[in-house]
Design an enzyme around this catalytic site. Structure first.
Site, PDB file in Angstrom:
ATOM      1  N   ASP A 186       0.850  -1.065   0.002  1.00  0.00           N
ATOM      2  CA  ASP A 186      -0.119  -0.046  -0.035  1.00  0.00           C
ATOM      3  C   ASP A 186       0.886   1.156   0.061  1.00  0.00           C
ATOM      4  O   ASP A 186       2.065   1.148   0.442  1.00  0.00           O
ATOM      5  CB  ASP A 186      -0.905   0.026   1.281  1.00  0.00           C
ATOM      6  N   GLU A 251       0.019  -1.012   5.530  1.00  0.00           N
ATOM      7  CA  GLU A 251       0.920  -0.454   6.490  1.00  0.00           C
ATOM      8  C   GLU A 251       0.797   0.963   6.928  1.00  0.00           C
ATOM      9  O   GLU A 251       0.899   1.458   7.927  1.00  0.00           O
ATOM     10  CB  GLU A 251       2.350  -0.620   6.093  1.00  0.00           C
TER      11      GLU A 251
END
Length: 559
Positions: A186, A251
């Site tokens: 991400d 994250e």
């Protein structure tokens, strides 16, 4: 002889006269002749004569070169080649296929896997990213579990699916060490109008720099690990370690549910893991680095409230305790002009500076002038390299981040906010304790507030608490990584800490209780989280080689 079309430069080392035949076959100008004598040297005369090796094919240069590396790497040999020859072949393969690796990165950067903005479109993009990564891992030969993580409930009542976490493994030889790689796919939000020179989700190469959101944080390093594993597989070389992957997609939004999964998988997926590698940070200089520590973080909100409705300053100004004035006084009491935190006792539990640690700061290759210029800061609080690094890494710092409820738009609105919330955080270092720090912060702010004799209400809340992480630099995998860096880059690495917080390192260390190491690939100027994020072609390709060399070194040392 082996005949196939290729550029003269790509296989020049094999293009030599063949004295074994009275008549040479007809070849085109772009064909490469590999003499039978060379193949005899690689695979032995019996196999070479038996198969005759008369192959006329339309292979691309990289394909024929791969065939040659397979032969030289021992495909037909009963004994394994020396590790130096193996590594040389791996490096040649990576060099030859670097444009393919960059194309893969381009395809991954094109996916807008933004986890920070909780919107259905971006969640779909993250799911797409995780599916593509899972398929790439399966193509390596890994078994992949895509773990359903359920739903995230937002403050507005909306439920969004949490992207799956990938658990993949390749090899389970009990005689080999098992290395687990953590990465995330991400990214932070990015728009061209925010100041990007190019579309942030289109990878663009300029002067050897690969610009794109996620290029260095963290899609590039994840792919570099995959590239290294793939090189062994493509050359039919035995990977000297068992490989595991744990890859997430949240994250940047706090790694939702990751701790829970790690605890759940402690005695299953992680039970055979010997070493954990994270590559999610940057070098401090132009030299490669190994990271052995990060600071923790404790985040606070400070709310000062008078009533629910704002005041008109003409009607109420001068006759009440204004919440904004109270808050500014509180925030202004936290740090002095030299950056020292003024909360009593806050430094009591900071680990003392050892001679070994002091020497490590002295050895780090950091040009202060270049660092200051690249940071676009006129002057730092400290004048020496050692002081700056210590205050970045091994001493706590306090930063004020913002105020909710204040008027912050253009114009001249004469309002007195009735309620304001200040936000600040403290970066923690060994051996600071979260609960002890929280107690000291709250008591200090309450004491300061009481001195103002304000009729307003004060509320101090801790919203986040993450412990610092520190590793043993004498662990096997740190020694192996230093050797691998020396092999690939020709220099010893800087041994550094990171002033930011990477919670997963401490999570792995506490729950799995195995060696955790940070092996960064990104350059100091990569601009993670910022506009024009990039990874250098050099770092990406040499980083792929570094991981391959690390596999060999950690296997040798482990045995």
């Amino acid at each position: 002889m082996l005949i196939a079309p290729a550029s003269r430069s790509s296989c020049r080392q094999y293009h030599q006269p063949c004295g074994q035949h009275s008549q040479k076959p007809s070849v085109q100008d772009d064909e490469v002749i590999v003499p039978l004598t060379h193949l005899e040297h690689i695979i032995g005369p019996d196999i070479a004569n038996e198969t005759e090796w008369q192959l006329h094919t339309q292979l691309h240069a990289s394909s024929i070169f791969t065939v040659l590396l397979l032969l030289e790497g021992g495909l037909f040999s009963s004994s394994s080649p020396p590790s130096s020859r193996m590594l040389e072949n791996i490096f040649q393969y990576i060099d030859l296929h670097q444009n393919e690796f960059i194309q893969s990165l381009k395809e991954w950067v094109a996916i807008e896997s933004d986890s920070v903005q909780p919107l259905p479109h971006f969640r779909q993009e993250i799911f797409k990213m995780m599916d593509i990564a899972a398929e790439k891992l399966r193509h390596l030969g890994a078994t992949v579990d895509s773990i359903d993580m359920g739903y995230q409930q937002l403050s507005d009542g909306q439920n969004l699916p949490i992207p799956p976490i990938l658990l993949a493994e390749l090899g389970n030889d009990p005689k080999k060490p098992t290395v687990c790689f953590y990465g995330h796919l991400d990214v932070q939000p990015a728009k061209k109008e925010d100041g990007w020179h190019t579309d942030p989700f289109t990878l663009v190469e300029v002067d050897g720099k690969l610009y794109g959101r996620g290029a260095t944080d963290n899609k590039g390093p994840v792919l570099a690990w995959i590239n290294a594993v793939g090189a062994f597989r493509a050359l039919n070389q035995d990977i000297p370690v068992n490989i595991k992957f744990i890859i997430e997609g949240m994250e940047e939004a706090g790694s939702i549910s990751l701790d829970e999964l790690v605890r759940r998988e402690k005695d299953r997926f992680f039970s055979s893991v010997d070493y954990i590698v994270i590559s999610d940070n940057l070098w401090i200089s132009k030299k490669p680095a190994l990271t052995y520590g990060t600071r923790g973080n404790i985040y606070f909100t400070v709310e000062v409230k008078c009533r629910d409705q704002d005041f008109h300053s003409g009607t109420f100004g001068g006759i009440l305790n204004e919440p904004m004035s109270d808050l500014m006084s509180l925030l202004g009491s936290l740090v002095d002009s030299s950056g020292r935190i003024l909360i009593p006792g806050i430094y009591d539990n900071v680990a003392p500076l050892s001679e070994e640690e002091k020497k490590m700061y002295e050895a780090i290759d950091l040009n202060l002038e270049e660092y200051r210029n690249s940071s676009q800061v006129e002057k730092f609080l400290f004048d020496t390299k050692e002081e700056i690094l210590m205050h970045l890494w091994r001493y706590p710092s306090l930063s004020i981040h913002g105020i909710e409820g204040a008027f912050d738009e253009p114009g001249d609105k004469t309002v007195i906010p009735a309620q304001v919330i200040g936000k600040f955080s403290i970066r923690l270092v060994p051996h600071m304790n979260i609960s002890v720090v929280e107690t000291k912060v709250k008591k200090y702010l309450e004491d300061i507030f009481s001195q103002r004799n304000s009729s307003n209400k004060l509320k101090v809340t801790r919203t986040l608490g993450v412990h610092p992480w520190i590793a043993n630099i004498h662990d096997i995998q740190y020694v192996a990584a230093r050797r691998a860096i020396k092999t690939v880059f020709g220099v010893d690495p800087d041994m550094i800490r990171d002033g930011s917080t990477i919670p997963i390192a401490k999570t792995f260390q506490d729950i799995i209780q195995k060696s955790v190491m940070m092996l960064p690939l990104g350059a100091v100027d990569d601009g993670e989280h910022s506009q024009n994020e990039k990874i250098n072609r050099y770092n990406y390709i040499e980083g792929s080689k570094l991981f391959a060399a690390f596999f060999l070194e950690v296997a040798k040392m482990h045995s």
